[in-house]
Design an enzyme around this catalytic site. Structure first.
Site, PDB file in Angstrom:
ATOM      1  N   MET A  58       0.827  -1.193   0.000  1.00 29.80           N
ATOM      2  CA  MET A  58       0.000   0.000   0.000  1.00 29.80           C
ATOM      3  C   MET A  58       0.867   1.252   0.000  1.00 29.80           C
ATOM      4  O   MET A  58       1.652   1.473   0.931  1.00 29.80           O
ATOM      5  CB  MET A  58      -0.932   0.003   1.209  1.00 29.80           C
ATOM      6  CG  MET A  58      -1.881  -1.189   1.249  1.00 29.80           C
ATOM      7  SD  MET A  58      -3.078  -1.102   2.605  1.00 29.80           S
ATOM      8  CE  MET A  58      -4.086   0.284   2.079  1.00 29.80           C
ATOM      9  N   GLY A  81      -1.811   5.539  -2.442  1.00 33.56           N
ATOM     10  CA  GLY A  81      -2.373   6.054  -3.678  1.00 33.56           C
ATOM     11  C   GLY A  81      -3.635   5.319  -4.088  1.00 33.56           C
ATOM     12  O   GLY A  81      -4.081   4.366  -3.443  1.00 33.56           O
ATOM     13  N   VAL A  82      -4.189   5.746  -5.209  1.00 29.24           N
ATOM     14  CA  VAL A  82      -5.460   5.209  -5.648  1.00 29.24           C
ATOM     15  C   VAL A  82      -5.346   3.767  -6.139  1.00 29.24           C
ATOM     16  O   VAL A  82      -6.275   2.971  -5.972  1.00 29.24           O
ATOM     17  CB  VAL A  82      -6.068   6.117  -6.750  1.00 29.24           C
ATOM     18  CG1 VAL A  82      -5.232   6.087  -8.018  1.00 29.24           C
ATOM     19  CG2 VAL A  82      -7.510   5.731  -7.047  1.00 29.24           C
ATOM     20  N   ASP A  83      -4.218   3.400  -6.724  1.00 30.53           N
ATOM     21  CA  ASP A  83      -4.081   2.044  -7.278  1.00 30.53           C
ATOM     22  C   ASP A  83      -4.109   0.981  -6.183  1.00 30.53           C
ATOM     23  O   ASP A  83      -4.822  -0.027  -6.294  1.00 30.53           O
ATOM     24  CB  ASP A  83      -2.792   1.932  -8.089  1.00 30.53           C
ATOM     25  CG  ASP A  83      -2.830   2.769  -9.352  1.00 30.53           C
ATOM     26  OD1 ASP A  83      -3.930   3.005  -9.875  1.00 30.53           O
ATOM     27  OD2 ASP A  83      -1.761   3.203  -9.813  1.00 30.53           O
ATOM     28  N   CYS A 116      13.865  -1.369  -8.305  1.00 31.41           N
ATOM     29  CA  CYS A 116      12.991  -1.325  -7.135  1.00 31.41           C
ATOM     30  C   CYS A 116      12.006  -2.483  -7.160  1.00 31.41           C
ATOM     31  O   CYS A 116      11.778  -3.152  -6.157  1.00 31.41           O
ATOM     32  CB  CYS A 116      12.250   0.018  -7.077  1.00 31.41           C
ATOM     33  SG  CYS A 116      11.245   0.222  -5.584  1.00 31.41           S
ATOM     34  N   GLY A 133      -0.396  -2.803  -6.913  1.00 28.95           N
ATOM     35  CA  GLY A 133      -1.268  -2.074  -7.816  1.00 28.95           C
ATOM     36  C   GLY A 133      -0.742  -1.943  -9.222  1.00 28.95           C
ATOM     37  O   GLY A 133      -1.140  -1.021  -9.952  1.00 28.95           O
ATOM     38  N   CYS A 179      11.581   8.476  -7.799  1.00 27.97           N
ATOM     39  CA  CYS A 179      10.969   8.984  -6.570  1.00 27.97           C
ATOM     40  C   CYS A 179      11.974   9.665  -5.651  1.00 27.97           C
ATOM     41  O   CYS A 179      11.622  10.614  -4.941  1.00 27.97           O
ATOM     42  CB  CYS A 179      10.251   7.859  -5.837  1.00 27.97           C
ATOM     43  SG  CYS A 179      11.328   6.545  -5.199  1.00 27.97           S
TER      44      CYS A 179
END
Length: 352
Positions: A9, A12-14, A96, A120, A196
């Protein structure tokens, strides 16, 4: 008895929508967020962790935060710095996924007694004729613009047996709609972009600050070795770059090569960026164990590139020679080439 899943998790939305879909399918879910980097602009900022916790709490599932900063530093950041300093153009998102999400995170889930991990990602895993296959995401009309199979080519058979991609047949617009219908605040949350841990895109500045190195000026040359000017350090340049060269040529010129040992940057005209072939190594095959004979397929040498027709020839040990039907622009050492047969990912490797 329902299968136990650890869901990655991000807040985010995904991942939030993935949680909803997994609950509908009856899985026993644990939520977990990876703390990877000490920077509140990175993908695992404190706000993202809190968002993930809130979603988990709302749907009544436990949530854990795993401190994987040391592993991320070793397997992603330090590899990124090392490859850039060696004149390559790395892809830390691929690393990653390989070392973090489907490496240490998968191991941690197993330690919790989970049958699967879920992420996701927009991709699909299908078991067919005794083998797990990685396939592109699909949408209502077939193709899915959010397909992320390119960055997943390192997956192994053992890993895929324990991975779920709930969004593999869902389009981004549908994901946001599902989140909005369920009153999830993430439905309009912006997506993370680029690397990121370098949110300002100043890769050279990050590398110098992180490693303590200083970019050394050197010569800008043409393909014949003629000196045309000076550069500010090879980490400031990428293959195919046109702007920011700091030299007036009177015609469009592009970076066509970098030599860290000689500390030179080579420039040339557009035609000098084109090539029909490449050599790739550090290969991982998914659709079969190894490549024994040449195969005609399509390939991508960048995440957002359209697939290109090619033939892949077995070469030396764990390397292949890829010959394209049409010349390709700016084939770049360190980037990844991923091979496709229709919607199936055959495998991929590093451009050498």
């Amino acid at each position: 008895m329902s299968k136990k899943v650890m869901l990655a998790m991000s807040g985010g939305v995904d991942s939030s929508c993935s949680l909803l879909l997994l609950k509908q399918q009856g899985y026993d879910i644990i939520g977990a967020t990876m703390k990877l980097y000490d920077n509140d602009t990175a993908c695992c900022a404190l706000k993202d962790i809190e968002d993930a916790k809130n979603v988990a709490e709302r749907f009544g599932i436990p949530h854990y935060t795993f401190d994987f900063r040391d592993e991320f530093k070793k397997n992603v950041i330090e590899r990124f710095n090392r490859e850039y300093l060696n004149g390559l153009t790395p892809n830390p998102c691929v690393d990653c996924n390989r070392f973090m999400k489907f490496g240490v995170f998968l191991d941690r889930a197993a330690a919790f007694g989970c049958d699967y991990i879920a992420t996701g990602h927009y991709a699909r895993i299908v078991f067919d004729n005794g083998r797990y296959l990685l396939k592109k995401a699909i949408g209502k009309n077939g193709e899915n613009q959010k397909d992320q199979s390119y960055v997943l080519y390192n997956l192994t058979q053992d890993q895929m047996a324990h991975i779920l991609f709930p969004l593999g047949e869902t389009e981004k617009s549908s994901v946001r709609k599902i989140a909005e219908e369920n009153d999830l605040t993430s439905h309009n949350k912006s997506e993370s972009q680029d690397i990121c841990f370098v949110p300002d895109k100043n890769y050279a500045g990050f590398i110098q600050k992180y490693t303590g190195t200083t970019s050394k000026k050197g010569n800008v040359i043409d393909k014949n070795g003629n000196i045309l000017g000076q550069h500010d350090g090879i980490i400031n340049y990428t293959i195919g770059q046109r702007k920011g060269l700091g030299i007036a040529f009177g015609k469009p010129m592009y970076v066509t090569g970098k030599d860290p040992e000689a500390n030179t940057v080579t420039v040339g005209e557009y035609d000098e960026l084109l090539d029909h072939s490449l050599i790739a190594g550090e290969l991982n095959w998914i659709a079969f164990d190894s490549l024994e004979t040449p195969v005609e397929c399509k390939a991508k040498t960048r995440y957002k590139q359209a697939e290109q027709l090619c033939t892949v020839y077995p070469d030396a040990k764990n390397t292949v020679r890829v010959v394209f039907q049409h010349p390709q622009r700016a084939l770049t050492r360190g980037q990844r080439v991923v091979f496709y047969n229709n919607d199936i990912v055959l495998g991929g490797g590093v451009i050498l």
